[in-house]
Design a protein around this motif. Structure first.
Motif, PDB file in Angstrom:
ATOM      1  N   THR A 208      -7.786   2.724  12.348  1.00  0.00           N
ATOM      2  CA  THR A 208      -6.354   2.509  12.488  1.00  0.00           C
ATOM      3  C   THR A 208      -5.991   2.495  13.971  1.00  0.00           C
ATOM      4  O   THR A 208      -6.827   2.793  14.827  1.00  0.00           O
ATOM      5  N   ASP A 209      -4.729   2.153  14.292  1.00  0.00           N
ATOM      6  CA  ASP A 209      -4.323   2.050  15.688  1.00  0.00           C
ATOM      7  C   ASP A 209      -4.420   3.380  16.423  1.00  0.00           C
ATOM      8  O   ASP A 209      -4.740   3.419  17.606  1.00  0.00           O
TER       9      ASP A 209
ATOM     10  N   THR B  67      -6.538   3.364   2.107  1.00  0.00           N
ATOM     11  CA  THR B  67      -7.566   2.406   1.719  1.00  0.00           C
ATOM     12  C   THR B  67      -8.813   2.567   2.585  1.00  0.00           C
ATOM     13  O   THR B  67      -8.735   2.740   3.799  1.00  0.00           O
TER      14      THR B  67
ATOM     15  N   PHE C 192      -8.837   1.965   6.808  1.00  0.00           N
ATOM     16  CA  PHE C 192      -8.207   0.909   7.592  1.00  0.00           C
ATOM     17  C   PHE C 192      -6.701   0.763   7.396  1.00  0.00           C
ATOM     18  O   PHE C 192      -6.055   0.019   8.145  1.00  0.00           O
ATOM     19  N   ALA C 193      -6.099   1.441   6.428  1.00  0.00           N
ATOM     20  CA  ALA C 193      -4.656   1.302   6.240  1.00  0.00           C
ATOM     21  C   ALA C 193      -4.118   2.435   5.373  1.00  0.00           C
ATOM     22  O   ALA C 193      -4.863   3.056   4.603  1.00  0.00           O
ATOM     23  N   GLY C 194      -2.830   2.695   5.496  1.00  0.00           N
ATOM     24  CA  GLY C 194      -2.201   3.728   4.683  1.00  0.00           C
ATOM     25  C   GLY C 194      -0.700   3.526   4.580  1.00  0.00           C
ATOM     26  O   GLY C 194      -0.079   2.909   5.446  1.00  0.00           O
ATOM     27  N   VAL C 195      -0.145   4.022   3.500  1.00  0.00           N
ATOM     28  CA  VAL C 195       1.297   3.973   3.252  1.00  0.00           C
ATOM     29  C   VAL C 195       1.751   5.381   2.890  1.00  0.00           C
ATOM     30  O   VAL C 195       1.057   6.089   2.154  1.00  0.00           O
TER      31      VAL C 195
ATOM     32  N   MET D 274      -1.093  -3.958  -1.537  1.00  0.00           N
ATOM     33  CA  MET D 274      -2.185  -3.549  -0.649  1.00  0.00           C
ATOM     34  C   MET D 274      -3.469  -4.286  -1.003  1.00  0.00           C
ATOM     35  O   MET D 274      -4.223  -4.724  -0.120  1.00  0.00           O
TER      36      MET D 274
ATOM     37  N   GLU E 172      -2.927  -8.044   0.310  1.00  0.00           N
ATOM     38  CA  GLU E 172      -3.009  -8.247   1.758  1.00  0.00           C
ATOM     39  C   GLU E 172      -4.386  -7.909   2.300  1.00  0.00           C
ATOM     40  O   GLU E 172      -4.840  -8.495   3.284  1.00  0.00           O
ATOM     41  N   ALA E 173      -5.067  -6.941   1.680  1.00  0.00           N
ATOM     42  CA  ALA E 173      -6.422  -6.593   2.110  1.00  0.00           C
ATOM     43  C   ALA E 173      -7.462  -7.588   1.591  1.00  0.00           C
ATOM     44  O   ALA E 173      -8.617  -7.537   2.002  1.00  0.00           O
TER      45      ALA E 173
END
Length: 257
Positions: A100-101, A138, A146-149, A207, A210-211
């Motif tokens: 992640t960033d 995820t 690599f991503a989260g909400v 998700m 987009e993934a």
């Protein structure tokens, strides 16, 4: 035996593993301030009532999202258990890459859940934790987080209803018989539960889309996860002890190190 501790915003959950089996678990409330001695005495009492002695404890792993509790809790473990705990954070070997960033922003509980799900169920995998907040994380097939909400949990939403309105009462969070509610309590329950079901389905679908991972496995955990999982075909597995399992995996990885 290994003692694992998940310090959440609402509860502190303790688990004791013998080999890879969770043999006992218990909770304390997080909201109550405690000294290290209070933590220690309470912990010894709970361990004893579950047939565990301090001599049985080989090591300790902690994930915490509540920094203000850590000084007293860590001191209690060192004083009463006689072990220096591992703490999920920088420097801990996880077996996954935080892609992640800003990896340092990722909560220790999310890391524990991601590690547990990837180790137990493989990737790609999505982890949904229905806790104080509802989180969606995820991990791809290569083991990259690599991503989260992050969304408000059902409990937070419920409190907002009865605390910020003049006439709505405090209610039990449960699924009503029908979404076609005809009185106040079932109307609130319908909004809370069906609203969470709808949110869960939509976020999972988006998700995955987009993934570009339509076959991503979805694993749910957390107190209200059982209720939502039962109503959501998009969730493949409900694992109520996923965070504790992840902490045990983290302990094993770092013990070997």
């Amino acid at each position: 035996m290994i003692l694992v501790i998940d310090v959440g915003n609402t509860n502190i959950t303790f688990g004791v593993f013998s080999q890879d089996e969770l043999v006992s678990s218990f909770r304390m409330t997080t909201q109550m301030p405690r000294t290290s001695d209070e933590f220690g005495i309470n912990l010894l009492t709970l361990l004893s009532s579950n047939g565990v002695t301090t001599d049985d404890i080989e090591g300790v792993m902690i994930a915490s999202v509540v920094p203000k509790t850590m000084h007293a809790l860590v001191n209690a473990i060192e004083k009463y258990i006689g072990k220096r705990p591992y703490i999920v954070g920088p420097g801990i070997k996880t077996g996954i890459k935080i892609a992640t960033d800003n990896p340092r922003e990722i909560g220790p509980d999310l890391i524990a859940g991601a590690v547990g799900a990837y180790e137990l169920y493989g990737g790609p995998v999505m982890i949904i934790d229905f806790g104080t907040a509802t989180t969606y994380v995820t991990v791809n097939a290569e083991g990259e987080f690599f991503a989260g909400v992050v969304a408000p949990g059902i409990g937070i939403s419920a409190k907002a209803l009865w605390q910020d309105t003049a006439k709505l009462p405090e209610i039990e969070i449960a699924k009503p018989k029908s979404i076609l509610a005809k009185e106040t309590i079932s109307s609130m329950q319908a909004g809370l539960v069906y609203g969470q079901i709808g949110q869960t389905k939509y976020i999972i679908q988006e998700m995955k889309k987009e993934a570009k991972m339509p076959d991503m496995k979805v694993v749910a955990t957390g107190g209200l996860g059982r209720l939502i999982s039962a109503e959501t075909e998009e969730i493949d597995i409900y694992d109520p002890i996923l965070i504790l399992e992840g902490l045990k995996v983290l302990y094993d990885k770092n013990r070997r190190k």
